[in-house]
Design a protein around this motif. Structure first.
Motif, short mmCIF file in Angstrom:
data_model
loop_
_atom_site.label_atom_id
_atom_site.label_comp_id
_atom_site.label_asym_id
_atom_site.label_seq_id
_atom_site.Cartn_x
_atom_site.Cartn_y
_atom_site.Cartn_z
N GLY A 20 0.81 -1.22 0.00
CA GLY A 20 0.00 0.00 0.00
C GLY A 20 0.83 1.26 0.00
O GLY A 20 0.37 2.31 -0.46
N ILE A 21 2.09 1.19 0.50
CA ILE A 21 2.91 2.41 0.51
C ILE A 21 3.41 2.73 -0.90
O ILE A 21 3.71 3.89 -1.20
CB ILE A 21 4.09 2.31 1.51
N SER A 22 3.44 1.72 -1.76
CA SER A 22 3.90 1.96 -3.14
C SER A 22 2.73 2.14 -4.11
O SER A 22 2.94 2.42 -5.29
CB SER A 22 4.80 0.80 -3.60
N ALA A 23 1.51 1.98 -3.59
CA ALA A 23 0.32 2.09 -4.48
C ALA A 23 0.26 3.46 -5.14
O ALA A 23 0.01 3.57 -6.35
CB ALA A 23 -0.95 1.82 -3.68
N GLU A 24 0.54 4.52 -4.39
CA GLU A 24 0.44 5.87 -4.95
C GLU A 24 1.65 6.21 -5.81
O GLU A 24 1.73 7.31 -6.37
CB GLU A 24 0.23 6.89 -3.83
N SER A 25 2.59 5.28 -5.92
CA SER A 25 3.68 5.43 -6.91
C SER A 25 3.32 4.65 -8.17
O SER A 25 4.14 4.52 -9.08
CB SER A 25 5.00 4.90 -6.32
N GLY A 26 2.09 4.11 -8.18
CA GLY A 26 1.62 3.43 -9.39
C GLY A 26 1.85 1.94 -9.41
O GLY A 26 1.57 1.27 -10.41
N LEU A 27 2.36 1.36 -8.32
CA LEU A 27 2.61 -0.09 -8.32
C LEU A 27 1.41 -0.80 -7.69
O LEU A 27 0.99 -0.48 -6.58
CB LEU A 27 3.90 -0.40 -7.54
N LYS A 28 0.84 -1.74 -8.44
CA LYS A 28 -0.39 -2.43 -7.98
C LYS A 28 -0.14 -3.18 -6.68
O LYS A 28 0.93 -3.77 -6.49
CB LYS A 28 -0.80 -3.48 -9.03
N THR A 29 -1.18 -3.14 -5.81
CA THR A 29 -1.04 -3.98 -4.61
C THR A 29 -1.62 -5.35 -4.93
O THR A 29 -2.35 -5.52 -5.90
CB THR A 29 -1.85 -3.39 -3.44
N PHE A 30 -1.27 -6.29 -4.14
CA PHE A 30 -1.75 -7.66 -4.32
C PHE A 30 -3.26 -7.72 -4.07
O PHE A 30 -4.04 -8.18 -4.87
CB PHE A 30 -1.01 -8.55 -3.35
N ARG A 31 -3.68 -7.15 -2.92
CA ARG A 31 -5.08 -7.24 -2.47
C ARG A 31 -6.00 -6.52 -3.45
O ARG A 31 -7.07 -6.99 -3.77
CB ARG A 31 -5.16 -6.57 -1.10
N ASP A 32 -5.59 -5.34 -3.92
CA ASP A 32 -6.46 -4.56 -4.80
C ASP A 32 -6.59 -5.22 -6.17
O ASP A 32 -7.46 -4.92 -6.94
CB ASP A 32 -5.92 -3.14 -4.95
N SER A 33 -5.68 -6.18 -6.47
CA SER A 33 -5.82 -6.85 -7.79
C SER A 33 -6.56 -8.18 -7.58
O SER A 33 -6.44 -9.09 -8.37
CB SER A 33 -4.44 -7.13 -8.39
N ASN A 34 -7.32 -8.27 -6.47
CA ASN A 34 -8.04 -9.51 -6.15
C ASN A 34 -7.16 -10.75 -6.23
O ASN A 34 -7.57 -11.76 -6.80
CB ASN A 34 -9.23 -9.68 -7.13
N GLY A 35 -5.96 -10.60 -5.71
CA GLY A 35 -5.09 -11.79 -5.62
C GLY A 35 -4.54 -12.21 -6.97
O GLY A 35 -3.96 -13.25 -7.12
N LEU A 36 -4.73 -11.37 -7.98
CA LEU A 36 -4.15 -11.70 -9.28
C LEU A 36 -3.07 -10.67 -9.59
O LEU A 36 -3.25 -9.51 -9.29
CB LEU A 36 -5.22 -11.64 -10.38
N TRP A 37 -2.01 -11.11 -10.15
CA TRP A 37 -0.99 -10.17 -10.61
C TRP A 37 -0.95 -10.26 -12.12
O TRP A 37 -0.69 -11.34 -12.66
CB TRP A 37 0.37 -10.57 -10.05
N GLU A 38 -1.21 -9.16 -12.80
CA GLU A 38 -1.22 -9.17 -14.28
C GLU A 38 -2.02 -10.40 -14.74
O GLU A 38 -1.58 -11.15 -15.59
CB GLU A 38 0.23 -9.24 -14.81
#
Ligand code: APR
Length: 241
Positions: A20-38
């Motif tokens: 979450g600290i890197s979310a506002e730098s544009g890096l997706k969080t795990f949780r916000d991507s519903n457990g999917l990465w790309e």
């Protein structure tokens, strides 16, 4: 018999950060991507079995995340944490694999889940190579002739530096947890080592369970972290939030 605990260092703060600290730098969080990465299930691209089954897919996945991280910039939360070093003894314990804390100026960062900017031998975890934002390809081998892999702790592997991280938290007069859902163990349980008399704050947008003794401050890292860091720097000491 429990060893006597080290005394609390009144000048020491541990910052425990998550995606979450890197979310506002544009890096997706795990949780916000519903457990999917790309669009890949975690077990396919971030687990030891996924690595064994399809190393090429895993290398490509992390090559892309490494580029994303290299193209991101530290945000005001990363910078405010680096600023604390002006007056305090700061240790950043992060679950993140990006290097935004370091690029913001933090000089003491412990990566529990590894670093995107490093490759490692797939047979000797101690054989590590700094690669910056370079890609890792099938066929690239370590000094022992084994395939290079990302220096990332896959699901199913033991995180790095757990004991060192625990000792820092035990000594801290302040523990600031930022941007973590606190669902991934054993990292999340480190916060239970925070001392009763330490100032304990959790900055996040949503969390299932607030660790005992922590004050939940619900909000964005780039708004709340600079605010608390400035307050501590002005006071010259850590206060509860
Ligand atoms: N400001 C503050 N908190 C935020 C922000 C923001 N702008 N955006 C999201 N968050 C919070 C979310 O509410 C959530 O609680 O950050 C947290 C992100 O949770 P996760 O995506 O689960 O990330 P994290 O807790 O770091 O995951 C731990 O699991 O994904 C694996 O190994 C990976 O290190 C990672 C570990």
């Amino acid at each position: 018999m429990e060893m006597p605990k080290a005394p609390i260092n009144p000048q020491k703060i541990v910052v425990f950060s998550g995606a979450g600290i890197s979310a506002e730098s544009g890096l997706k969080t795990f949780r916000d991507s519903n457990g999917l990465w790309e669009n890949y299930p975690v077990e396919v691209v971030a687990s030891i079995n996924g690595w064994r089954n399809n190393p090429e897919l895993v290398l490509d996945f992390y090559n892309q995340r490494r580029l994303d991280a290299a193209n991101a910039t530290p945000n005001k939360a990363h910078l405010a944490i680096a600023e604390l070093e002006k007056k305090f003894d700061v240790v950043v314990i992060t679950q993140n694999v990006d290097d935004l804390h370091e690029r913001a100026g933090s000089s003491n960062v412990i990566h529990l889940h590894g670093n995107l900017t490093q490759a490692r031998s797939s047979i000797d975890p101690g054989l590590i190579y700094d690669i910056g934002s370079a890609a890792i390809h099938i066929g690239q081998t370590c000094g022992l002739k084994s395939q290079l892999r990302p220096n990332i702790v896959f699901f199913g592997e033991i995180p790095y530096f757990l004991n060192e991280a625990k000792n820092h938290i035990i000594e801290a007069a302040c523990v600031l947890a930022v941007g973590s859902s606190l669902v991934v163990e054993p990292a999340a349980s480190l916060l239970k080592k925070a001392r009763f008399h330490a100032a304990k704050t959790l900055v996040t947008l949503d969390v299932d369970k607030v660790p005992f003794g922590f004050k939940l401050q619900r909000g964005k890292a780039t708004e709340l972290v600079p605010y608390f860091c400035q307050r501590w720097l002005s006071a010259g000491k850590f206060t509860n939030t």
